[in-house]
Motif scaffolding. Structure first.
Motif, PDB file in Angstrom:
ATOM      1  N   ALA A  26     -10.424  20.427 -29.009  1.00 41.22           N
ATOM      2  CA  ALA A  26     -10.817  20.988 -27.716  1.00 41.22           C
ATOM      3  C   ALA A  26     -11.002  19.888 -26.668  1.00 41.22           C
ATOM      4  O   ALA A  26     -10.474  19.965 -25.558  1.00 41.22           O
ATOM      5  CB  ALA A  26     -12.103  21.787 -27.888  1.00 41.22           C
ATOM      6  N   GLY A  28     -10.272  16.767 -24.805  1.00 42.11           N
ATOM      7  CA  GLY A  28      -9.097  15.894 -24.666  1.00 42.11           C
ATOM      8  C   GLY A  28      -8.766  15.696 -23.208  1.00 42.11           C
ATOM      9  O   GLY A  28      -9.649  15.724 -22.345  1.00 42.11           O
ATOM     10  N   LEU A  29      -7.488  15.534 -22.927  1.00 39.56           N
ATOM     11  CA  LEU A  29      -7.072  15.324 -21.544  1.00 39.56           C
ATOM     12  C   LEU A  29      -7.487  16.495 -20.669  1.00 39.56           C
ATOM     13  O   LEU A  29      -7.725  16.346 -19.479  1.00 39.56           O
ATOM     14  CB  LEU A  29      -5.550  15.176 -21.491  1.00 39.56           C
ATOM     15  N   GLY A  30      -7.563  17.690 -21.292  1.00 36.15           N
ATOM     16  CA  GLY A  30      -7.945  18.882 -20.538  1.00 36.15           C
ATOM     17  C   GLY A  30      -9.285  18.686 -19.852  1.00 36.15           C
ATOM     18  O   GLY A  30      -9.472  19.087 -18.702  1.00 36.15           O
ATOM     19  N   ASN A  31     -10.225  18.066 -20.530  1.00 33.63           N
ATOM     20  CA  ASN A  31     -11.567  17.895 -19.972  1.00 33.63           C
ATOM     21  C   ASN A  31     -11.633  16.767 -18.959  1.00 33.63           C
ATOM     22  O   ASN A  31     -12.264  16.889 -17.924  1.00 33.63           O
ATOM     23  CB  ASN A  31     -12.567  17.549 -21.088  1.00 33.63           C
ATOM     24  N   ILE A 108       3.417  22.362 -24.731  1.00 31.09           N
ATOM     25  CA  ILE A 108       2.254  21.621 -24.204  1.00 31.09           C
ATOM     26  C   ILE A 108       2.346  20.152 -24.622  1.00 31.09           C
ATOM     27  O   ILE A 108       2.184  19.244 -23.814  1.00 31.09           O
ATOM     28  CB  ILE A 108       0.916  22.216 -24.704  1.00 31.09           C
ATOM     29  N   TYR A 112       1.793  16.768 -22.653  1.00 37.13           N
ATOM     30  CA  TYR A 112       0.504  16.168 -23.031  1.00 37.13           C
ATOM     31  C   TYR A 112       0.718  14.709 -23.451  1.00 37.13           C
ATOM     32  O   TYR A 112      -0.034  13.815 -23.091  1.00 37.13           O
ATOM     33  CB  TYR A 112      -0.056  16.971 -24.196  1.00 37.13           C
ATOM     34  N   PHE A 234      -6.886  26.571 -22.314  1.00 31.31           N
ATOM     35  CA  PHE A 234      -6.328  25.250 -22.593  1.00 31.31           C
ATOM     36  C   PHE A 234      -7.404  24.303 -23.130  1.00 31.31           C
ATOM     37  O   PHE A 234      -7.223  23.659 -24.161  1.00 31.31           O
ATOM     38  CB  PHE A 234      -5.725  24.687 -21.295  1.00 31.31           C
ATOM     39  N   THR A 235      -8.516  24.268 -22.450  1.00 37.08           N
ATOM     40  CA  THR A 235      -9.537  23.288 -22.815  1.00 37.08           C
ATOM     41  C   THR A 235     -10.167  23.608 -24.175  1.00 37.08           C
ATOM     42  O   THR A 235     -10.596  22.716 -24.890  1.00 37.08           O
ATOM     43  CB  THR A 235     -10.615  23.180 -21.712  1.00 37.08           C
ATOM     44  N   LEU A 236     -10.212  24.909 -24.540  1.00 35.82           N
ATOM     45  CA  LEU A 236     -10.775  25.246 -25.852  1.00 35.82           C
ATOM     46  C   LEU A 236      -9.688  25.329 -26.929  1.00 35.82           C
ATOM     47  O   LEU A 236      -9.949  25.731 -28.059  1.00 35.82           O
ATOM     48  CB  LEU A 236     -11.545  26.564 -25.775  1.00 35.82           C
ATOM     49  N   SER A 237      -8.462  24.967 -26.572  1.00 34.35           N
ATOM     50  CA  SER A 237      -7.321  24.995 -27.513  1.00 34.35           C
ATOM     51  C   SER A 237      -7.055  26.402 -28.038  1.00 34.35           C
ATOM     52  O   SER A 237      -6.729  26.575 -29.213  1.00 34.35           O
ATOM     53  CB  SER A 237      -7.557  24.074 -28.720  1.00 34.35           C
ATOM     54  N   MET A 240      -2.951  29.789 -29.028  1.00 34.66           N
ATOM     55  CA  MET A 240      -1.679  29.332 -29.604  1.00 34.66           C
ATOM     56  C   MET A 240      -1.766  28.988 -31.090  1.00 34.66           C
ATOM     57  O   MET A 240      -0.806  28.476 -31.649  1.00 34.66           O
ATOM     58  CB  MET A 240      -1.122  28.155 -28.821  1.00 34.66           C
ATOM     59  N   ALA A 242      -3.864  26.826 -32.664  1.00 38.68           N
ATOM     60  CA  ALA A 242      -4.391  25.526 -33.098  1.00 38.68           C
ATOM     61  C   ALA A 242      -5.718  25.721 -33.823  1.00 38.68           C
ATOM     62  O   ALA A 242      -5.944  25.191 -34.920  1.00 38.68           O
ATOM     63  CB  ALA A 242      -4.573  24.599 -31.901  1.00 38.68           C
ATOM     64  N   SER A 328      -6.413  15.827 -29.983  1.00 31.73           N
ATOM     65  CA  SER A 328      -5.909  17.117 -29.513  1.00 31.73           C
ATOM     66  C   SER A 328      -4.428  17.272 -29.846  1.00 31.73           C
ATOM     67  O   SER A 328      -3.984  18.351 -30.246  1.00 31.73           O
ATOM     68  CB  SER A 328      -6.070  17.243 -27.993  1.00 31.73           C
ATOM     69  N   SER A 331      -3.532  18.606 -33.134  1.00 32.40           N
ATOM     70  CA  SER A 331      -3.721  20.049 -33.337  1.00 32.40           C
ATOM     71  C   SER A 331      -2.638  20.853 -32.633  1.00 32.40           C
ATOM     72  O   SER A 331      -2.437  22.024 -32.927  1.00 32.40           O
ATOM     73  CB  SER A 331      -5.101  20.488 -32.855  1.00 32.40           C
ATOM     74  N   LEU A 332      -1.970  20.233 -31.663  1.00 30.20           N
ATOM     75  CA  LEU A 332      -0.881  20.947 -30.986  1.00 30.20           C
ATOM     76  C   LEU A 332       0.339  21.062 -31.885  1.00 30.20           C
ATOM     77  O   LEU A 332       1.117  22.002 -31.801  1.00 30.20           O
ATOM     78  CB  LEU A 332      -0.498  20.208 -29.695  1.00 30.20           C
TER      79      LEU A 332
HETATM   80  N1  PFF Z   1      -7.835  21.382 -25.645  1.00 24.06           N
HETATM   81  C1  PFF Z   1      -7.007  20.240 -25.372  1.00 24.06           C
HETATM   82  C2  PFF Z   1      -7.551  19.524 -24.159  1.00 24.06           C
HETATM   83  O1  PFF Z   1      -8.448  20.052 -23.486  1.00 24.06           O
HETATM   84  O2  PFF Z   1      -7.084  18.442 -23.876  1.00 24.06           O
HETATM   85  C3  PFF Z   1      -5.560  20.594 -25.189  1.00 24.06           C
HETATM   86  C4  PFF Z   1      -5.038  21.552 -26.208  1.00 24.06           C
HETATM   87  C5  PFF Z   1      -5.063  21.212 -27.556  1.00 24.06           C
HETATM   88  C6  PFF Z   1      -4.571  22.788 -25.826  1.00 24.06           C
HETATM   89  C7  PFF Z   1      -4.637  22.113 -28.511  1.00 24.06           C
HETATM   90  C8  PFF Z   1      -4.126  23.700 -26.750  1.00 24.06           C
HETATM   91  C9  PFF Z   1      -4.181  23.345 -28.085  1.00 24.06           C
HETATM   92  F1  PFF Z   1      -3.772  24.208 -28.956  1.00 24.06           F
END
Ligand code: PFF
Length: 454
Positions: A26, A28-31, A108, A112, A234-237, A240, A242, A328, A331-332
């Motif tokens: 969760a 990662g770059l998203g945050n 993604i 990413y 996205f931020t909680l993954s 999809m 993961a 992250s 997990s993708l």
């Molecule tokens: N949650 C990750 C982030 O915030 O950087 C990105 C991410 C990882 C999105 C895994 C989706 C996923 F399945």
């Protein structure tokens, strides 16, 4: 069924290991990269409130659903949907949901990895003293020069993909788990340090906080609401598979609800801390909050260049960011790898090489969209923007919607109840209402709002 079943890929050694890995996915770059720049682009406070509401009402219930689906079937997301729809006596077509998830993961990761490559390059820049004494304009030149070079971006993208594959090859316990164990706490400490630095900006600190937390709903558009919701996924993954695939490695006796609160809470706090650290620097240097994907690369180096100990903190910060991105990115790609191993009889090595190479190649388009193909627009967007929109704003929310419908309406109540095993029956009832009505309805309403029906 689920009581005796174990994943063929192994299991997390404990609840803590799962928390670390899922938090690693969760956070990662998203945050740190995406949350601040999309908040900047969408006017601040109102966007943050919509995002927080989405995490609470959509993200948390769906994360619980994804984890329980994975743990019940103990397989990759595609096979999970086949097994569980069978168990519920439902249509087999649900497995397309798994396919969409695996595809979203590839898409993604292809961008990413490119952005994680930027972060890796910035470790070297920090180390070589490029930020020392720098001001906003020299940092901008540094950034523009860097993203303008396809060769440099390709180099770092390649390196990052290699690192991802290397970790995934080593499998659940040895690779994934060890990689995340030290990352999260260290990243947290560094972010706190950055926040402390931001506080020294006094009035600009206040301005940053006001920008983040004072909502002005006239500043947010329908597309902004969609971006906020998409970002919650996205931020909680989520949406999809993961978290589903990580859930499939989760031991039976672990409480899903408590674990999920922890993960979602930490993820949200990290994003808010990143925002609190960045916006004061933006305002103090007369920068544009809506600067786009380069925002953190054009702001934080100014701080590192001018604060005491900035050389060391700069290196540490970007190292942490790369590690957060790695935990992250693994997990993708894991859903695709697990599927290839389970269904195509591949070894973990072969599965990693296949999926890694495809993603790596797709990343070329993303790299070029920042330089030689920057004028190439599809639906008014560059390749990077298109991939981001398609995945975060469309595929993940659609995936999440379907997961909610599946857990709320298709699976037998007895099965979800048994899997969640919440001590307080009221807790289960609340989840059931959220997952059956509130979360899917919210996603649906946001879509209607975007297409102009609402
Ligand atoms: N949650 C990750 C982030 O915030 O950087 C990105 C991410 C990882 C999105 C895994 C989706 C996923 F399945």
């Amino acid at each position: 069924m689920a009581d005796t079943k174990k994943s063929q890929h192994g299991e997390w050694s404990s609840r803590f290991a799962f928390i670390l890995a899922a938090t690693g996915s969760a956070v990662g770059l998203g945050n740190i990269w995406k949350f601040p720049y999309i908040t900047g682009e969408n006017g601040g406070g109102a966007f943050v409130i919509v995002y927080l509401l989405c995490v609470l009402l959509i993200g948390i219930p769906i994360m619980m659903a994804e984890t329980l689906l994975g743990r019940r079937s103990r397989q990759n997301p595609i096979s999970t949907m086949i097994t569980l729809s069978d168990e519920a006596g439902a249509d087999k077509n649900w497995h397309y949901l798994g396919w969409m998830g695996v595809t979203a993961g590839f898409l993604i990761l292809s961008y990413y990895s490119v952005i994680a490559g930027w972060a890796s390059a910035y470790v070297v820049k920090a180390f070589s003293g490029s930020f020392l004494g720098a001001d906003a304009s020299s940092i901008k030149v540094l950034f523009d020069d860097f993203v303008g070079s396809p060769i440099k971006l390709l180099f770092w993208h390649t390196l990052f993909m290699l690192a991802t594959m290397l970790i995934v090859v080593r499998g659940v316990n040895t690779g994934l788990e060890k990689a995340v164990r030290f990352l999260m706490p260290s990243l947290f400490v560094l972010l706190m340090l950055m926040v402390a630095y931001a506080m020294t900006f006094d009035e600009y600190y206040d301005k940053g906080i006001k920008f983040l937390f004072t909502p002005d709903f006239s500043k947010i558009t329908a597309d902004g609401v969609l971006t906020a919701m998409g970002h919650a996924f996205f931020t909680l993954s989520l949406g999809m598979g993961a978290i589903m695939v990580y859930g499939s490695y989760l031991p039976k006796d672990v409480s899903i609800a408590k674990t999920v609160y922890w993960i979602a809470g930490t993820d949200t706090v990290v994003a808010l801390l990143a925002g609190i650290a960045i916006f004061p620097i933006v305002f103090a240097n007369g920068l544009e909050p809506a600067a786009g994907p380069g925002l953190i690369f054009q702001t934080l180096p100014i701080a590192f260049g001018n604060m005491t100990g900035g050389w060391l903190f700069g290196i540490l910060f970007f190292v942490m960011l790369v590690f957060a991105a790695l935990s992250s990115s693994i997990s993708l790609i894991e859903p695709a790898v697990a599927w290839l191993i389970e269904n195509k009889n591949m070894s973990r090595e072969q599965a990693c090489i296949w999926s890694g190479s495809v993603t790596w190649l797709m990343g070329f388009g993303v790299v070029f969209s920042f330089n030689i193909w920057s004028e190439l627009k599809i639906f008014d967007r560059t390749i990077f923007q298109l991939l981001d929109y398609l995945t975060a704003n469309l595929m993940l929310p659609i995936g999440g919607f379907c997961i909610a419908v599946f857990a709320g309406w298709i699976m037998k109540q007895q099965h979800t109840e048994q899997e969640l095993n919440m001590p307080n029956p009221l807790g289960y009832q609340i989840w059931k209402i959220l997952i059956s009505y509130v979360s899917p309805a919210a996603v649906f309403l946001v879509f209607l709002h975007v297409v102009g029906v609402l």
